[in-house]
Design an enzyme around this catalytic site. Structure first.
Site, PDB file in Angstrom:
ATOM      1  N   LYS A 252     -15.071   9.041 -28.892  1.00  7.35           N
ATOM      2  CA  LYS A 252     -15.473   9.206 -30.552  1.00  7.35           C
ATOM      3  C   LYS A 252     -16.520   8.083 -31.043  1.00  7.35           C
ATOM      4  O   LYS A 252     -16.645   7.299 -30.372  1.00  7.35           O
ATOM      5  CB  LYS A 252     -14.119   8.838 -31.089  1.00  7.35           C
ATOM      6  CG  LYS A 252     -13.457   7.764 -31.065  1.00  7.35           C
ATOM      7  CD  LYS A 252     -12.147   7.472 -31.715  1.00  7.35           C
ATOM      8  CE  LYS A 252     -11.580   6.235 -31.468  1.00  7.35           C
ATOM      9  NZ  LYS A 252     -12.161   4.988 -31.914  1.00  7.35           N
TER      10      LYS A 252
ATOM     11  N   ASP B  69      -8.384   3.183 -27.504  1.00  6.95           N
ATOM     12  CA  ASP B  69      -9.602   1.973 -27.063  1.00  6.95           C
ATOM     13  C   ASP B  69      -9.295   1.005 -26.384  1.00  6.95           C
ATOM     14  O   ASP B  69      -9.842   0.005 -26.770  1.00  6.95           O
ATOM     15  CB  ASP B  69     -10.222   1.938 -28.412  1.00  6.95           C
ATOM     16  CG  ASP B  69     -10.815   3.099 -29.519  1.00  6.95           C
ATOM     17  OD1 ASP B  69     -10.931   4.068 -28.968  1.00  6.95           O
ATOM     18  OD2 ASP B  69     -11.118   2.899 -30.506  1.00  6.95           O
TER      19      ASP B  69
ATOM     20  N   CYS C 102      -8.311   1.244 -35.446  1.00  2.88           N
ATOM     21  CA  CYS C 102      -8.343   2.680 -34.790  1.00  2.88           C
ATOM     22  C   CYS C 102      -7.164   3.283 -34.571  1.00  2.88           C
ATOM     23  O   CYS C 102      -6.853   4.352 -34.778  1.00  2.88           O
ATOM     24  CB  CYS C 102      -9.259   2.698 -33.420  1.00  2.88           C
ATOM     25  SG  CYS C 102     -11.078   2.440 -33.569  1.00  2.88           S
TER      26      CYS C 102
END
Ligand code: VGL
Ligand code: ZN
Length: 198
Positions: A107, A9, A152
């Site tokens: 995601k 990310d 994450c």
């Protein structure tokens, strides 16, 4: 023995100036770019939410960002709107090397369920397909870096171990949100799960 780098990310909304900015989030780009060539497999993950995602405080009238709510799958932090599909905030940081990546895994694209981990959505049951991909590619060892260490990155690292991979988190190439002690908790949880912190 296949080695994979999971770049978690590294997107504009998690960098300074972004909608869910992580302090020094942009500082991970240089160290990540520098090591991509050392891996057999490079995967970039991309948080990728519809505009009405249920993890957004804006979808819960009266709820403040960074408060929590109960979802069918458990407690969920309510975030500022971030990483909305197709927006510049959802794009990768412009300095992040993308060409060496062999897979871009999106995601969090289902409105009703968040997905911190690159392996499972937050119900801890719905698979993203990443474990199967890595196994098919002959990967045994996974190294993780990116944003955010305590969400994450940590959830992905612990799920990597659960899926039978050796997992190492590069703390110097990751940065945390650190909400109410979440970084200390994530570090303790990762160690207990058998994740190596480097
Ligand atoms: C993340 C909160 C919400 C992350 C993603 O990448 O750590 N955190 N969505
Ligand atoms: Zn998100």
């Amino acid at each position: 023995m296949g080695k994979a780098l999971l770049v978690i990310d590294v997107q504009n909304d998690f960098c300074p100036g972004g909608a869910l900015a992580v302090a020094e989030g942009d500082q991970v780009v240089g160290p990540i770019n520098a090591i991509m060539a050392d891996f057999d497999v490079v995967v970039l993950t991309q948080d990728w939410h519809p505009a009405d995602h249920r993890s957004f405080a804006s979808q819960h009238p009266g709820a403040a960002p960074f408060s929590t709510t109960q979802m069918p799958y458990g407690t969920q932090v309510l975030w500022p709107d971030h990483c909305v599909q197709g927006t510049s905030g959802a794009a990768f940081h412009p300095a992040l090397e993308r060409d060496p990546a062999q897979l871009v895994l999106r995601k969090g694209f289902r409105a009703a369920i968040d997905s911190y981990s690159a392996f499972f959505e937050n119900d801890k049951a719905t698979r993203t397909g990443l474990a199967g991909y890595l196994r098919d590619r002959g990967v045994t060892d996974v190294t993780l870096a990116g944003l955010a260490t305590d969400f994450c990155v940590a959830w992905s690292a612990m799920d990597a171990v659960k899926e039978g991979f050796r997992a190492t988190v590069l703390m110097g190439a990751s940065r945390a949100i650190d909400l109410d002690g979440s970084l200390d908790k994530a570090i303790a949880d990762m160690k207990a799960a058998g994740v190596v912190l480097a």
